[in-house]
Design an enzyme around this catalytic site. Structure first.
Site, PDB file in Angstrom:
ATOM      1  N   GLU A  95      21.251  14.917 -24.225  1.00 49.46           N
ATOM      2  CA  GLU A  95      21.007  15.854 -25.339  1.00 49.46           C
ATOM      3  C   GLU A  95      20.406  17.159 -24.841  1.00 49.46           C
ATOM      4  O   GLU A  95      19.278  17.511 -25.198  1.00 49.46           O
ATOM      5  CB  GLU A  95      20.032  15.212 -26.342  1.00 49.46           C
ATOM      6  CG  GLU A  95      20.480  13.880 -26.887  1.00 49.46           C
ATOM      7  CD  GLU A  95      19.350  13.147 -27.632  1.00 49.46           C
ATOM      8  OE1 GLU A  95      18.180  13.572 -27.537  1.00 49.46           O
ATOM      9  OE2 GLU A  95      19.653  12.162 -28.298  1.00 49.46           O
ATOM     10  N   PRO A  96      21.109  17.910 -24.015  1.00 51.21           N
ATOM     11  CA  PRO A  96      20.510  19.140 -23.498  1.00 51.21           C
ATOM     12  C   PRO A  96      20.494  20.246 -24.555  1.00 51.21           C
ATOM     13  O   PRO A  96      21.438  20.376 -25.336  1.00 51.21           O
ATOM     14  CB  PRO A  96      21.455  19.528 -22.352  1.00 51.21           C
ATOM     15  CG  PRO A  96      22.789  18.977 -22.774  1.00 51.21           C
ATOM     16  CD  PRO A  96      22.496  17.710 -23.542  1.00 51.21           C
ATOM     17  N   GLY A  97      19.429  21.003 -24.565  1.00 51.14           N
ATOM     18  CA  GLY A  97      19.344  22.180 -25.432  1.00 51.14           C
ATOM     19  C   GLY A  97      19.125  23.406 -24.570  1.00 51.14           C
ATOM     20  O   GLY A  97      20.020  24.224 -24.341  1.00 51.14           O
ATOM     21  N   ARG A  98      17.906  23.491 -24.005  1.00 51.39           N
ATOM     22  CA  ARG A  98      17.500  24.667 -23.235  1.00 51.39           C
ATOM     23  C   ARG A  98      18.465  24.984 -22.092  1.00 51.39           C
ATOM     24  O   ARG A  98      18.791  26.145 -21.850  1.00 51.39           O
ATOM     25  CB  ARG A  98      16.101  24.411 -22.666  1.00 51.39           C
ATOM     26  CG  ARG A  98      15.493  25.618 -21.996  1.00 51.39           C
ATOM     27  CD  ARG A  98      14.158  25.272 -21.330  1.00 51.39           C
ATOM     28  NE  ARG A  98      13.358  24.333 -22.049  1.00 51.39           N
ATOM     29  CZ  ARG A  98      12.316  24.655 -22.825  1.00 51.39           C
ATOM     30  NH1 ARG A  98      11.955  25.911 -22.949  1.00 51.39           N
ATOM     31  NH2 ARG A  98      11.636  23.716 -23.456  1.00 51.39           N
TER      32      ARG A  98
ATOM     33  N   ARG B 253       7.076  31.686 -28.229  1.00 52.86           N
ATOM     34  CA  ARG B 253       6.731  30.858 -27.069  1.00 52.86           C
ATOM     35  C   ARG B 253       5.517  31.369 -26.261  1.00 52.86           C
ATOM     36  O   ARG B 253       4.662  30.573 -25.890  1.00 52.86           O
ATOM     37  CB  ARG B 253       7.947  30.667 -26.151  1.00 52.86           C
ATOM     38  CG  ARG B 253       9.139  30.016 -26.853  1.00 52.86           C
ATOM     39  CD  ARG B 253      10.236  29.584 -25.892  1.00 52.86           C
ATOM     40  NE  ARG B 253       9.852  28.416 -25.151  1.00 52.86           N
ATOM     41  CZ  ARG B 253       9.483  28.407 -23.891  1.00 52.86           C
ATOM     42  NH1 ARG B 253       9.490  29.534 -23.189  1.00 52.86           N
ATOM     43  NH2 ARG B 253       9.112  27.305 -23.313  1.00 52.86           N
TER      44      ARG B 253
ATOM     45  N   TYR C 198       2.653  28.542 -26.328  1.00 53.43           N
ATOM     46  CA  TYR C 198       2.512  27.717 -25.123  1.00 53.43           C
ATOM     47  C   TYR C 198       1.969  28.492 -23.926  1.00 53.43           C
ATOM     48  O   TYR C 198       1.914  27.950 -22.820  1.00 53.43           O
ATOM     49  CB  TYR C 198       3.877  27.159 -24.682  1.00 53.43           C
ATOM     50  CG  TYR C 198       4.715  26.533 -25.755  1.00 53.43           C
ATOM     51  CD1 TYR C 198       4.307  25.368 -26.398  1.00 53.43           C
ATOM     52  CD2 TYR C 198       5.943  27.090 -26.108  1.00 53.43           C
ATOM     53  CE1 TYR C 198       5.101  24.790 -27.378  1.00 53.43           C
ATOM     54  CE2 TYR C 198       6.739  26.509 -27.077  1.00 53.43           C
ATOM     55  CZ  TYR C 198       6.304  25.359 -27.711  1.00 53.43           C
ATOM     56  OH  TYR C 198       7.090  24.796 -28.668  1.00 53.43           O
TER      57      TYR C 198
ATOM     58  N   CYS D 259      -1.164  41.736 -35.961  1.00 54.70           N
ATOM     59  CA  CYS D 259      -2.597  42.014 -35.899  1.00 54.70           C
ATOM     60  C   CYS D 259      -3.369  40.825 -35.350  1.00 54.70           C
ATOM     61  O   CYS D 259      -4.279  40.330 -35.988  1.00 54.70           O
ATOM     62  CB  CYS D 259      -3.084  42.382 -37.280  1.00 54.70           C
ATOM     63  SG  CYS D 259      -2.347  41.308 -38.515  1.00 54.70           S
ATOM     64  N   GLU D 260      -2.975  40.296 -34.227  1.00 52.58           N
ATOM     65  CA  GLU D 260      -3.816  39.313 -33.549  1.00 52.58           C
ATOM     66  C   GLU D 260      -3.712  39.512 -32.037  1.00 52.58           C
ATOM     67  O   GLU D 260      -2.670  39.907 -31.532  1.00 52.58           O
ATOM     68  CB  GLU D 260      -3.489  37.865 -33.890  1.00 52.58           C
ATOM     69  CG  GLU D 260      -2.221  37.556 -34.574  1.00 52.58           C
ATOM     70  CD  GLU D 260      -2.212  36.100 -35.054  1.00 52.58           C
ATOM     71  OE1 GLU D 260      -2.809  35.248 -34.391  1.00 52.58           O
ATOM     72  OE2 GLU D 260      -1.565  35.844 -36.075  1.00 52.58           O
TER      73      GLU D 260
ATOM     74  N   TYR E 161      14.961  28.173 -28.281  1.00 49.01           N
ATOM     75  CA  TYR E 161      13.653  28.185 -28.945  1.00 49.01           C
ATOM     76  C   TYR E 161      13.124  29.615 -29.124  1.00 49.01           C
ATOM     77  O   TYR E 161      11.926  29.845 -29.106  1.00 49.01           O
ATOM     78  CB  TYR E 161      12.643  27.309 -28.179  1.00 49.01           C
ATOM     79  CG  TYR E 161      13.182  25.918 -27.910  1.00 49.01           C
ATOM     80  CD1 TYR E 161      13.375  25.026 -28.958  1.00 49.01           C
ATOM     81  CD2 TYR E 161      13.563  25.514 -26.619  1.00 49.01           C
ATOM     82  CE1 TYR E 161      13.909  23.763 -28.734  1.00 49.01           C
ATOM     83  CE2 TYR E 161      14.097  24.254 -26.389  1.00 49.01           C
ATOM     84  CZ  TYR E 161      14.264  23.389 -27.447  1.00 49.01           C
ATOM     85  OH  TYR E 161      14.799  22.139 -27.219  1.00 49.01           O
TER      86      TYR E 161
HETATM   87  N1  LLP Z   1      16.445  15.535 -27.640  1.00 50.15           N
HETATM   88  C1  LLP Z   1      15.286  15.353 -28.306  1.00 50.15           C
HETATM   89  C2  LLP Z   1      15.038  14.090 -28.991  1.00 50.15           C
HETATM   90  C3  LLP Z   1      14.329  16.380 -28.328  1.00 50.15           C
HETATM   91  O1  LLP Z   1      13.190  16.191 -28.973  1.00 50.15           O
HETATM   92  C4  LLP Z   1      14.598  17.602 -27.669  1.00 50.15           C
HETATM   93  C5  LLP Z   1      13.633  18.689 -27.669  1.00 50.15           C
HETATM   94  C6  LLP Z   1      15.843  17.743 -26.999  1.00 50.15           C
HETATM   95  C7  LLP Z   1      16.728  16.677 -27.003  1.00 50.15           C
HETATM   96  C8  LLP Z   1      16.231  18.990 -26.262  1.00 50.15           C
HETATM   97  O2  LLP Z   1      15.379  19.246 -25.218  1.00 50.15           O
HETATM   98  P1  LLP Z   1      15.717  20.399 -24.133  1.00 50.15           P
HETATM   99  O3  LLP Z   1      16.943  19.972 -23.378  1.00 50.15           O
HETATM  100  O4  LLP Z   1      15.955  21.656 -24.882  1.00 50.15           O
HETATM  101  O5  LLP Z   1      14.508  20.450 -23.304  1.00 50.15           O
HETATM  102  N2  LLP Z   1       9.875  24.480 -28.571  1.00 50.15           N
HETATM  103  C9  LLP Z   1       9.676  24.044 -27.225  1.00 50.15           C
HETATM  104  C10 LLP Z   1      10.624  22.935 -26.829  1.00 50.15           C
HETATM  105  C11 LLP Z   1      10.504  21.711 -27.706  1.00 50.15           C
HETATM  106  C12 LLP Z   1      11.516  20.654 -27.386  1.00 50.15           C
HETATM  107  C13 LLP Z   1      11.501  19.590 -28.398  1.00 50.15           C
HETATM  108  N3  LLP Z   1      12.492  18.594 -28.225  1.00 50.15           N
HETATM  109  C14 LLP Z   1       9.805  25.250 -26.296  1.00 50.15           C
HETATM  110  O6  LLP Z   1       9.975  26.375 -26.770  1.00 50.15           O
HETATM  111  O7  LLP Z   1       9.692  25.102 -25.081  1.00 50.15           O
END
Ligand code: LLP
Length: 435
Positions: free
Chosen positions: A288-291, A328, A332, A359-360, A388
């Site tokens: 499940e890649p996102g980033r 971000r 973080y 304003c922070e 993100y």
């Molecule tokens: N699968 C599940 C169940 C997840 O909770 C997540 C991300 C992913 C896949 C995708 O993860 P990735 O491949 O993108 O790392 N907002 C944060 C990142 C939070 C990720 C939450 N879950 C940021 O800006 O770094």
């Protein structure tokens, strides 16, 4: 030290997807997110190839939470990706973009009854987080006269070198069933007595922005051992193992990239070794890649409004995007590389803090960066914001969320309109007693 999908043209301007960033900002206004279609496709293919080269049944479910823009999802649908969805609307959007329900997984520790019902109706695999949820799914499936396809989210207790807010695989985290105390095994036992669920898999997600292959290998080992135990103790065989997302990208210049080939090699070797040792059938593997897919395919363009000099201190520049447009850094302490897109060939001779307009004091995009001397009207570019970025933006101080354009071979088109005053106030109501 730009990533290879960027160029600088003869005017010294940054070029993204064949388009001059300065021209994009003039045409579409700022703050502006820019997504590079070719880079999204390249990242997806690189990820996919690393695993499919080594193993037959691989399913890549793009994690929409990273960037759920419809056009971005459409690109990944064209590439053949499935979807990892974590809400009703991500599910609906994926369906609208042509991703079939049976190529989706639904994750999260709070899925509402309505969301679960929609998932079951569309044959989406549900990764169940807790026993109460399991009961809700069983009774919903009974009502709908069908069987829900499920896996369990388990917690393999893997330590990950990442920010604590996005490390999810430790025992104390809120997600899934604890493996080491036997709760995970008990969940499979509990589901055995249920007629309306079909237990076909196991799921874990150990965290996000991980740049080391070892935690992924450890995850693979722990999940496979667990699958072996399921077979030995309960006689249960599964169809899929879902390893979640988490593959990181370099954000800092010079930071080493995580070699996806090595991740694939080490994970798949583990899987195959344990399948063989424990005489298990071959499982389908889900990721499940996102980033990794969209992160470095996006930049944010922001206009420099004001430059403030302070004796003996870095120069403060104020740009028109802050923690409202890109959360971000504030949330973080995340590092995003920043340059001046119209001065790419100038010397970086000035120590600069880059402030947002809010304003922070936490509203900055970067501190103590070496940049060319900035002037009003310059264009700042913030890199690696495709994941993100817009997805976590907000309207604090009634700032409209930025627009997003897609670029491809020098062509550019809006894929998300800039919000307007009307958008910001559209849902407000004045009660009768104040009229
Ligand atoms: N699968 C599940 C169940 C997840 O909770 C997540 C991300 C992913 C896949 C995708 O993860 P990735 O491949 O993108 O790392 N907002 C944060 C990142 C939070 C990720 C939450 N879950 C940021 O800006 O770094």
């Amino acid at each position: 030290m730009l990533k290879p999908h960027f160029e600088v043209n003869s005017l010294g301007h940054l070029v993204v997807g064949g388009a001059d960033a300065v021209e994009l900002a003039e045409e579409f206004g700022t703050p502006l997110y820019v997504m590079d279609e070719i880079r999204i496709r390249e990242n997806y293919r690189k990820f996919r190839r690393a695993f499919t080269r080594r193993r037959e049944e691989i399913h890549i479910c793009y994690a929409l939470k990273a960037n759920s823009n419809s056009a971005v999802v459409k690109i990944l649908q064209e590439e053949g990706a499935g979807a990892d969805v974590s809400s009703e609307n991500e599910l609906r959007l994926s369906l609208e973009m042509g991703i079939p329900g049976n190529s989706m997984v639904f994750n999260g520790n709070f899925k509402s009854t309505e969301e679960l019902e929609l998932a079951i109706k569309n044959d989406v695999v549900i990764n169940v987080d807790n026993l109460q949820e399991l009961k809700v799914i069983d009774s919903l499936a009974e009502k709908l006269k069908t069987r829900a396809r499920i896996g369990f989210r388990v917690n393999p207790d893997v330590r990950t070198p990442t920010h604590p807010y996005i490390a999810t695989g430790l025992r104390e985290s809120k997600f899934g069933f604890d493996m080491s105390s036997g709760q995970a095994l008990a969940a499979y036992r509990a589901a055995e007595g249920m007629e309306n669920v079909e237990v076909i898999g196991v799921h874990a997600h150990i965290g996000s922005q991980i740049l080391d292959p070892s935690p992924f290998e450890e995850e693979a080992e722990k999940l496979m051992r667990f699958v072996g135990t399921l077979k030995e103790e309960l006689g249960i065989t599964l169809k899929f193992i879902d390893f979640g997302g988490g593959v990181g990208i370099p954000y800092r210049p010079g930071e080493r990239e995580l070699d996806i080939e090595e991740v694939a090699e080490r994970m798949i070797s583990k899987v195959e070794q344990i399948e063989e040792d424990k005489k298990l059938e071959k499982h389908a593997l889900f990721f499940e890649p996102g980033r990794y897919i969209v992160g470095d395919a996006g930049v944010l363009l922001a206009r420099v409004g004001y430059v403030k000099e302070r004796p003996g201190m870095p120069v403060w520049i104020s740009v028109d995007a802050g923690m409202n447009a890109l959360l971000r850094p504030a949330l973080y302490g995340a590092y995003h590389h920043i340059e001046l897109a119209n001065k790419m060939n100038h010397t970086n001779d000035t120590l600069t803090n880059i402030a947002g307009p809010l304003c922070e004091s936490g509203d900055f995009l970067g501190k103590e960066r070496m940049l060319p001397r900035a002037e009003r009207g310059d264009l700042a570019v913030i890199f690696d914001v495709g994941a993100y970025g817009l997805a976590m933006s907000n309207q604090h101080t009634a700032k409209p969320r930025p627009a997003m354009v897609l670029v491809r071979n020098g062509k550019s088109e809006i894929i998300r309109e800039r919000e307007t005053f009307e958008d910001l106030t559209r849902l407000d109501r004045i009660p009768t007693w104040l009229r």
